[in-house]
Scaffold this motif. Sequence first.
Motif, PDB file in Angstrom:
ATOM      1  N   VAL A 183      -7.652  34.515  17.355  1.00 23.11           N
ATOM      2  CA  VAL A 183      -8.432  34.465  16.112  1.00 23.11           C
ATOM      3  C   VAL A 183      -9.144  33.123  15.998  1.00 23.11           C
TER       4      VAL A 183
ATOM      5  N   LEU B   7     -13.222  32.882  15.732  1.00 26.38           N
ATOM      6  CA  LEU B   7     -13.855  32.460  14.482  1.00 26.38           C
ATOM      7  C   LEU B   7     -14.132  30.964  14.429  1.00 26.38           C
TER       8      LEU B   7
ATOM      9  N   LYS C 175     -16.351  28.807   6.400  1.00 25.86           N
ATOM     10  CA  LYS C 175     -15.088  29.541   6.342  1.00 25.86           C
ATOM     11  C   LYS C 175     -14.515  29.522   4.939  1.00 25.86           C
TER      12      LYS C 175
ATOM     13  N   HIS D 146     -14.115  32.747   2.634  1.00 30.58           N
ATOM     14  CA  HIS D 146     -12.773  33.090   2.170  1.00 30.58           C
ATOM     15  C   HIS D 146     -12.780  33.280   0.654  1.00 30.58           C
TER      16      HIS D 146
ATOM     17  N   SER E 141      -9.397  29.494  10.065  1.00 26.18           N
ATOM     18  CA  SER E 141      -9.873  30.668  10.802  1.00 26.18           C
ATOM     19  C   SER E 141      -8.913  31.841  10.614  1.00 26.18           C
ATOM     20  N   ILE E 142      -7.625  31.539  10.658  1.00 20.31           N
ATOM     21  CA  ILE E 142      -6.620  32.600  10.538  1.00 20.31           C
ATOM     22  C   ILE E 142      -6.610  33.178   9.130  1.00 20.31           C
ATOM     23  N   ARG E 143      -6.664  32.277   8.133  1.00 20.40           N
ATOM     24  CA  ARG E 143      -6.693  32.759   6.745  1.00 20.40           C
ATOM     25  C   ARG E 143      -7.919  33.631   6.511  1.00 20.40           C
ATOM     26  N   LEU E 144      -9.050  33.196   7.071  1.00 22.90           N
ATOM     27  CA  LEU E 144     -10.291  33.948   6.877  1.00 22.90           C
ATOM     28  C   LEU E 144     -10.191  35.332   7.506  1.00 22.90           C
ATOM     29  N   TRP E 145      -9.653  35.401   8.717  1.00 19.24           N
ATOM     30  CA  TRP E 145      -9.521  36.694   9.380  1.00 19.24           C
ATOM     31  C   TRP E 145      -8.590  37.615   8.601  1.00 19.24           C
TER      32      TRP E 145
END
Lengths: 184, 184
Positions: free
Chosen positions: A143, A147, A155, A159, B33-37
């Motif tokens: 991920v 991203l 981002k 979000h 990036s992880i939170r967004l995904w």
Amino acid sequence: MKKNAIKKLELGPLLDDDSMGLEAGTSSDDHQSIRLWLRLLSCSTDIETEIRKRLRVQFGMTLARFDYLAQLHRHPEGLRMNMLSRNLMVTGGNVTGLTDELEKAGFVARTSQQDDRRSFVVALTPKGRRAFEKIARVHEGWVVELLGGLGEANKLQLHELLGQLRVQVSGQLNADTPSDKETP
Amino acid sequence: MKKNAIKKLELGPLLDDDSMGLEAGTSSDDHQSIRLWLRLLSCSTDIETEIRKRLRVQFGMTLARFDYLAQLHRHPEGLRMNMLSRNLMVTGGNVTGLTDELEKAGFVARTSQQDDRRSFVVALTPKGRRAFEKIARVHEGWVVELLGGLGEANKLQLHELLGQLRVQVSGQLNADTPSDKETP
């Protein structure tokens, strides 16, 4: 004629983000909603497709199994099987079948509840937790790789906006269903 | 300790958007990036789950069949079966099985290509086109209903940012695959 068609949501091709993009200048608010959904779906689909492929190639794991394990990982106390259905319906998993497979693999264990004999509670085994966490760390790296280049400001903004969308959508889901029961 | 854990992408629960949200203030770019995904995925999943339910209840149609017909609707000239696979892999469809079902229902027809005997070209029949367009109009109404309240400015901004994300992700997919072949 074309604008009327858009207003009446009868413009074809009906589900083409790109062709709809050509209408951006004149688009109605309804049209904006549709374009937004199509783009949101294509973004998540592109990423999900790549992750699905890597899970299969590197770990021989389906996304449905991974999501199943991920949900249990978030709930060490275990989950009732009916709670596992929602996300799996999307990733194409069958809860009972997945539970059988993962129980056989020693990744999960199921126990019946005292207060509700009808539903089982499923929980990760230590083996299942170790296996999931190993894969999940690699998954997070994918991920970040996919991203990472977007830029932190974008981002954060994305979000935030997606958070607003979530609130909007969940409000609609909790509201009484409108007259969408009648077929056109 | 916890920050190191985040940096090393070893923070648990690993796939929980809400718990990760608590880390927003101190989150690294990787963490963003992880939170967004996770949020992107939950947004599209919430909407897709509702649409999937309505397609089933009102039209007795699976999302895989709907997406299959939608792809053909965008390509009146027809599509090779291998071109239909990508999106259907996500919606849980099997191209050959779906083609057989929809051909039997009279919604699609397949013909072999002169220049490539190995792959069939599938196209909507007039009956299939009429059926799809009827359902697609209702489907668009659902999307408008679910997203409508977000506000036009937010929709435009979100659409733009998702466009940037799409470019970023597709750039990563087209780049040579990095050292993600080695298991951890």
